[in-house]
Enzyme design. Structure first.
Site, mmCIF file in Angstrom:
data_model
loop_
_atom_site.group_PDB
_atom_site.id
_atom_site.type_symbol
_atom_site.label_atom_id
_atom_site.label_comp_id
_atom_site.label_asym_id
_atom_site.label_seq_id
_atom_site.Cartn_x
_atom_site.Cartn_y
_atom_site.Cartn_z
ATOM 1 N N ARG A 1 0.841 -1.186 0.000
ATOM 2 C CA ARG A 1 0.000 0.000 0.000
ATOM 3 C C ARG A 1 0.880 1.242 0.000
ATOM 4 O O ARG A 1 1.914 1.289 0.665
ATOM 5 C CB ARG A 1 -0.897 0.039 1.246
ATOM 6 C CG ARG A 1 -2.143 -0.799 1.141
ATOM 7 C CD ARG A 1 -3.112 -0.245 0.091
ATOM 8 N NE ARG A 1 -4.321 -1.041 -0.017
ATOM 9 C CZ ARG A 1 -4.464 -2.094 -0.825
ATOM 10 N NH1 ARG A 1 -3.490 -2.487 -1.594
ATOM 11 N NH2 ARG A 1 -5.616 -2.741 -0.876
ATOM 12 N N HIS B 1 -0.369 0.115 -9.653
ATOM 13 C CA HIS B 1 -1.124 -0.704 -8.678
ATOM 14 C C HIS B 1 -1.756 -1.915 -9.377
ATOM 15 O O HIS B 1 -2.974 -2.139 -9.297
ATOM 16 C CB HIS B 1 -2.193 0.143 -7.966
ATOM 17 C CG HIS B 1 -2.730 -0.511 -6.716
ATOM 18 N ND1 HIS B 1 -3.134 0.199 -5.612
ATOM 19 C CD2 HIS B 1 -2.919 -1.830 -6.391
ATOM 20 C CE1 HIS B 1 -3.565 -0.650 -4.673
ATOM 21 N NE2 HIS B 1 -3.448 -1.897 -5.141
HETATM 22 P P1 NDP Z 1 -2.315 -10.774 5.451
HETATM 23 O O1 NDP Z 1 -3.275 -10.085 6.343
HETATM 24 O O2 NDP Z 1 -2.494 -12.228 5.168
HETATM 25 O O3 NDP Z 1 -0.827 -10.603 6.024
HETATM 26 C C1 NDP Z 1 -0.372 -9.412 6.591
HETATM 27 C C2 NDP Z 1 1.001 -9.671 7.178
HETATM 28 O O4 NDP Z 1 1.529 -8.441 7.672
HETATM 29 C C3 NDP Z 1 0.964 -10.636 8.374
HETATM 30 O O5 NDP Z 1 2.088 -11.469 8.361
HETATM 31 C C4 NDP Z 1 1.021 -9.690 9.567
HETATM 32 O O6 NDP Z 1 1.592 -10.266 10.738
HETATM 33 C C5 NDP Z 1 1.926 -8.623 9.028
HETATM 34 N N1 NDP Z 1 1.770 -7.385 9.789
HETATM 35 C C6 NDP Z 1 0.651 -6.644 9.968
HETATM 36 N N2 NDP Z 1 0.910 -5.589 10.751
HETATM 37 C C7 NDP Z 1 2.219 -5.675 11.077
HETATM 38 C C8 NDP Z 1 3.056 -4.874 11.880
HETATM 39 N N3 NDP Z 1 2.619 -3.791 12.522
HETATM 40 N N4 NDP Z 1 4.349 -5.266 12.024
HETATM 41 C C9 NDP Z 1 4.811 -6.385 11.404
HETATM 42 N N5 NDP Z 1 4.041 -7.176 10.614
HETATM 43 C C10 NDP Z 1 2.765 -6.813 10.462
HETATM 44 O O7 NDP Z 1 -2.285 -9.932 4.095
HETATM 45 P P2 NDP Z 1 -1.945 -10.435 2.623
HETATM 46 O O8 NDP Z 1 -0.660 -11.157 2.662
HETATM 47 O O9 NDP Z 1 -3.117 -11.100 2.017
HETATM 48 O O10 NDP Z 1 -1.786 -9.020 1.879
HETATM 49 C C11 NDP Z 1 -0.876 -8.041 2.348
HETATM 50 C C12 NDP Z 1 -1.229 -6.693 1.740
HETATM 51 O O11 NDP Z 1 -0.858 -6.662 0.370
HETATM 52 C C13 NDP Z 1 -2.713 -6.363 1.731
HETATM 53 O O12 NDP Z 1 -3.116 -5.803 2.976
HETATM 54 C C14 NDP Z 1 -2.834 -5.347 0.620
HETATM 55 O O13 NDP Z 1 -2.759 -4.032 1.125
HETATM 56 C C15 NDP Z 1 -1.608 -5.624 -0.254
HETATM 57 N N6 NDP Z 1 -1.998 -6.069 -1.593
HETATM 58 C C16 NDP Z 1 -1.620 -5.321 -2.676
HETATM 59 C C17 NDP Z 1 -1.937 -5.722 -3.947
HETATM 60 C C18 NDP Z 1 -1.500 -4.925 -5.117
HETATM 61 O O14 NDP Z 1 -2.070 -5.083 -6.211
HETATM 62 N N7 NDP Z 1 -0.482 -4.084 -4.999
HETATM 63 C C19 NDP Z 1 -2.721 -6.931 -4.197
HETATM 64 C C20 NDP Z 1 -3.043 -7.669 -3.002
HETATM 65 C C21 NDP Z 1 -2.680 -7.243 -1.750
HETATM 66 P P3 NDP Z 1 0.915 -11.528 11.465
HETATM 67 O O15 NDP Z 1 1.140 -12.701 10.527
HETATM 68 O O16 NDP Z 1 1.672 -11.639 12.701
HETATM 69 O O17 NDP Z 1 -0.541 -11.192 11.610
HETATM 70 C C1 OXD Z 2 -5.927 -5.622 -3.054
HETATM 71 C C2 OXD Z 2 -5.345 -4.822 -4.136
HETATM 72 O O1 OXD Z 2 -5.801 -5.248 -1.892
HETATM 73 O O2 OXD Z 2 -5.559 -5.168 -5.331
HETATM 74 O O3 OXD Z 2 -6.537 -6.675 -3.361
HETATM 75 O O4 OXD Z 2 -4.649 -3.838 -3.866
#
Ligand code: NDP
Ligand code: OXD
Length: 318
Positions: free
Chosen positions: A233, A281
């Site tokens: 993000r 994006h």
């Molecule tokens: P998940 O919710 O499965 O994973 C999030 C990870 O981040 C977890 O491992 C979590 O830790 C960790 N995390 C959250 N907060 C913190 C923190 N404060 N400090 C350290 N680690 C932290 O999300 P996804 O893997 O499914 O997706 C991640 C992000 O990717 C989405 O939120 C989205 O914004 C972005 N995204 C972007 C896309 C794009 O097109 N550019 C497409 C899809 C997603 P824990 O395991 O301990 O909970």
């Molecule tokens: C998502 C993205 O969060 O596409 O799925 O950014």
């Protein structure tokens, strides 16, 4: 009373409408703002399938039972202070996970194999070979070990990179050096030559990728400098921090898929920075025809009392 309201802001809106309708059988699916014709009509919706819904729409659905976010990130959804207190689930599907994994592998390899340099040489018709470290000499750090971060970390490890991962809570993933929490961050950064961000945007992660963090990356490793790949993000990064890090040498290059303001304004210097690769994006995407049947299945299971898959914990913001 168990109908679905689709509120999707994006180019796939029509595709989602037709995919949800064909998966929903006899259950009605209406798309906001085209289909519902008066305010009392909003009482018929028990489920909202949304991507960037207009603020204030969801509290108007007085019989709402659950919200299904048609993307992985819920930052914009949770930013609505009037969001009703019903369960929320999000897309976490192999289709999306593999697309973002592809993106991460592509851009880590692009920096590792110095592809921007070879592109510049091609334009200048220069035939010159540069030292190329093996992947197993290069350390990659993946921030976020959730559904997507874990998949990307494992794919990079399979290519031979030395991969470490950082999350909020402890993890154990074979082949990945896992660490967690704020106290482990500096050591994690100090070994990362290529930093990949796959964190959600939350109050804790906003602005995290700033100049002071980027200065902590390992610059003197086999990769020949430090690199950033942010496919998460835009509000997690500071554009000015990245530009300063590039200009002072803390970063040797960056791939950015996301920005605090999207689209990235045409006058932003990141567009023309020689060490920056920009994508609009598009790291991840979801095919509505693949995901719509799973959304409907989730709703049907929820109606039988089974909790939603991939629930959002509002207290953590993801
Ligand atoms: P998940 O919710 O499965 O994973 C999030 C990870 O981040 C977890 O491992 C979590 O830790 C960790 N995390 C959250 N907060 C913190 C923190 N404060 N400090 C350290 N680690 C932290 O999300 P996804 O893997 O499914 O997706 C991640 C992000 O990717 C989405 O939120 C989205 O914004 C972005 N995204 C972007 C896309 C794009 O097109 N550019 C497409 C899809 C997603 P824990 O395991 O301990 O909970
Ligand atoms: C998502 C993205 O969060 O596409 O799925 O950014």
């Amino acid at each position: 009373m168990n109908d679905i309201l689709l509120a999707f802001d994006g180019p796939q809106a029509a595709e989602w409408k037709s995919a949800l309708r064909s998966a929903a059988g006899n259950r009605a699916v209406h798309a906001w703002p085209d289909d519902p014709d008066d305010l009392s009509d909003l009482d018929r919706y028990a489920y909202a399938c949304v991507w960037l819904p207009p603020r204030g729409l969801l509290p108007r659905l007085r019989n709402l039972k659950a919200i299904l976010n048609l993307g992985a990130g819920v930052d914009r959804l949770l930013a609505d202070p009037s969001l009703p207190d019903v369960p929320i689930a999000r897309v976490a599907h192999g289709d999306l996970t593999m697309r973002v994994t592809e993106y991460v592998v592509l851009h880590v390899l692009m920096h590792h194999r110095r592809q921007r340099l070879y592109d510049a040489q091609q334009r200048a018709k220069t035939w010159a070979v540069h030292d190329q470290p093996a992947a197993n000499e290069v350390s990659v750090g993946v921030m976020g070990l959730g559904v997507i971060g874990r998949s990307a970390a494992e794919a990079l490890a399979r290519l031979g990179f030395k991969v470490a991962g950082w999350s909020r809570t402890p993890k154990s993933i074979p082949g990945i050096a896992c660490c967690h929490g704020a106290e482990a961050l500096d050591a994690f950064l100090a070994r990362a030559e290529i930093l990949v961000c796959l964190l959600p945007q939350t109050p804790e992660t906003e602005g995290l990728l700033n100049l002071s963090l980027l200065r902590k990356l390992k610059r003197d490793g086999a990769a020949g400098g430090a690199y950033l790949v942010n496919a998460a993000r835009g509000r997690i990064q500071s554009n000015t921090g990245i530009l300063a890090a590039l200009d002072e040498g803390a970063l040797a290059g960056a791939t950015l898929d996301v920005f605090p303001q999207e689209p990235l304004p045409p006058d932003n210097p990141l567009w023309s920075h020689p060490k920056v690769t920009i994508t609009p994006h598009n790291a991840g995407d979801v095919s509505p025809h693949v995901f719509a049947p799973l959304v409907i299945e989730q709703i049907e299971r929820f109606e039988r009392g089974v909790p939603l898959d991939n629930p959002i914990d509002r207290s953590h913001g993801y």
